[in-house]
Design a protein around this motif. Structure first.
Motif, short mmCIF file in Angstrom:
data_model
loop_
_atom_site.label_atom_id
_atom_site.label_comp_id
_atom_site.label_asym_id
_atom_site.label_seq_id
_atom_site.Cartn_x
_atom_site.Cartn_y
_atom_site.Cartn_z
N LEU A 61 -22.22 11.97 -12.72
CA LEU A 61 -23.07 13.05 -12.24
C LEU A 61 -23.29 12.84 -10.74
N LEU A 62 -23.14 13.91 -9.97
CA LEU A 62 -23.39 13.86 -8.54
C LEU A 62 -24.29 15.02 -8.17
N ILE A 63 -25.44 14.71 -7.59
CA ILE A 63 -26.33 15.73 -7.05
C ILE A 63 -26.04 15.79 -5.56
N ASP A 64 -25.63 16.95 -5.09
CA ASP A 64 -25.26 17.12 -3.69
C ASP A 64 -26.51 16.93 -2.82
N PRO A 65 -26.54 15.91 -1.95
CA PRO A 65 -27.74 15.66 -1.16
C PRO A 65 -28.03 16.76 -0.13
N TYR A 66 -27.02 17.55 0.22
CA TYR A 66 -27.21 18.63 1.18
C TYR A 66 -27.60 19.95 0.51
N HIS A 67 -27.28 20.08 -0.78
CA HIS A 67 -27.61 21.26 -1.58
C HIS A 67 -28.09 20.77 -2.94
N PRO A 68 -29.36 20.36 -3.06
CA PRO A 68 -29.84 19.70 -4.28
C PRO A 68 -29.71 20.54 -5.56
N GLY B 134 -18.75 15.03 -14.06
CA GLY B 134 -17.44 14.56 -14.49
C GLY B 134 -17.46 14.26 -15.97
N THR B 135 -16.50 14.79 -16.70
CA THR B 135 -16.43 14.60 -18.14
C THR B 135 -15.09 13.96 -18.53
N ASP B 136 -14.88 13.83 -19.82
CA ASP B 136 -13.59 13.34 -20.31
C ASP B 136 -12.52 14.42 -20.27
N ASP B 137 -12.90 15.65 -19.91
CA ASP B 137 -11.94 16.75 -19.84
C ASP B 137 -12.10 17.53 -18.54
N GLY B 138 -12.42 16.85 -17.46
CA GLY B 138 -12.44 17.53 -16.18
C GLY B 138 -13.76 17.55 -15.49
N LEU B 139 -13.90 18.52 -14.61
CA LEU B 139 -15.01 18.59 -13.68
C LEU B 139 -15.74 19.92 -13.82
N MET B 140 -17.08 19.84 -13.86
CA MET B 140 -17.91 21.03 -13.98
C MET B 140 -18.84 21.09 -12.77
N LEU B 141 -19.18 22.32 -12.35
CA LEU B 141 -20.05 22.55 -11.21
C LEU B 141 -21.18 23.48 -11.60
N SER B 142 -22.39 23.11 -11.19
CA SER B 142 -23.55 23.97 -11.36
C SER B 142 -24.18 24.18 -10.00
N GLU B 143 -24.59 25.40 -9.71
CA GLU B 143 -25.27 25.67 -8.46
C GLU B 143 -26.70 26.12 -8.71
N ASP B 144 -27.17 25.94 -9.95
CA ASP B 144 -28.54 26.34 -10.31
C ASP B 144 -29.26 25.22 -11.06
N GLU B 145 -29.09 24.00 -10.57
CA GLU B 145 -29.73 22.81 -11.13
C GLU B 145 -29.40 22.57 -12.59
N GLY B 146 -28.23 22.96 -13.03
CA GLY B 146 -27.80 22.67 -14.39
C GLY B 146 -28.08 23.75 -15.40
N THR C 16 -13.54 9.33 -13.45
CA THR C 16 -14.10 7.98 -13.42
C THR C 16 -15.15 7.79 -12.32
N THR C 17 -15.05 8.58 -11.24
CA THR C 17 -16.03 8.47 -10.15
C THR C 17 -16.23 9.82 -9.48
N LEU C 18 -17.47 10.12 -9.18
CA LEU C 18 -17.85 11.23 -8.29
C LEU C 18 -18.59 10.58 -7.13
N LEU C 19 -18.22 10.94 -5.91
CA LEU C 19 -18.79 10.26 -4.75
C LEU C 19 -19.04 11.26 -3.63
N GLN C 20 -20.23 11.18 -3.03
CA GLN C 20 -20.52 12.01 -1.85
C GLN C 20 -19.62 11.55 -0.71
N GLY C 21 -19.05 12.49 0.01
CA GLY C 21 -18.15 12.18 1.12
C GLY C 21 -18.90 11.95 2.42
N TYR C 22 -18.26 12.34 3.51
CA TYR C 22 -18.77 12.03 4.84
C TYR C 22 -19.41 13.21 5.57
N ALA C 23 -19.55 14.34 4.90
CA ALA C 23 -20.13 15.53 5.53
C ALA C 23 -20.66 16.44 4.42
N PRO C 24 -21.47 17.42 4.77
CA PRO C 24 -21.91 18.38 3.76
C PRO C 24 -20.70 19.05 3.09
#
Length: 163
Positions: A11-18, A24-36, A53-61
């Protein structure tokens, strides 16, 4: 519900857009823009039937990394489009990635048996003059159907000749 999709690994909560969550699941990647409240699959076929296996915040928004088996992907738009950051043909799977505090744009990758250092090239803005030149050149290129028709005419097997 599809069982591997509901098996959450990361699980990754975007620090720039909370309100934006990447899951991340066993069958891919899901995105929510309304807090789940709702989710949509992102990454298309890149992550389908792939365990994240890993979700990681990068170097910019909007910059994030995703690790699957032996691949690392990155997005610069919050998760809508993805590009390769690292590929490996090793049978050893990537277990985890972290950002190096000592070196900018460096990831440390932990596999089943080894620790690797991956130094990335920082993203650079595209030169707008170059982009305009490429788009202008592309607009002058013939379409695929025009090229096929020209090739058939040159080989004397176009529809008009055969009819």
């Amino acid at each position: 519900q599809w069982r591997p999709l509901s098996s959450i690994r990361q699980l990754l909560i975007d620090p720039y857009h909370p309100r934006r969550l990447l899951v991340g699941t066993d069958d891919g990647l899901m995105l929510s823009e309304d807090e789940g409240e709702s989710f949509k699959r992102v990454g298309g076929l890149l992550f389908m039937e792939r365990s994240i296996t890993t979700l990681l915040q990068g170097y910019a928004p909007g910059h994030h990394f995703v690790a699957t088996g032996s691949e690392i992907w990155q997005t610069f738009d919050g998760g809508y489009t993805w590009q390769a950051a690292f590929f490996s043909d090793s049978p050893k799977k990537i277990r985890h990635i972290i950002k190096s505090d000592a070196e900018p744009y460096t990831l440390l990758m932990l596999s089943e048996t080894e620790l690797f250092k991956l130094t990335l090239t920082p993203p650079q803005a595209l030169d707008t003059a170059l982009l305009e030149e490429v788009l202008a050149r592309e607009s002058r290129e013939p379409t695929l159907s025009e090229m096929i028709e020209a090739a058939l005419e040159r080989a004397h097997v176009s529809r008009d000749v055969l009819v």
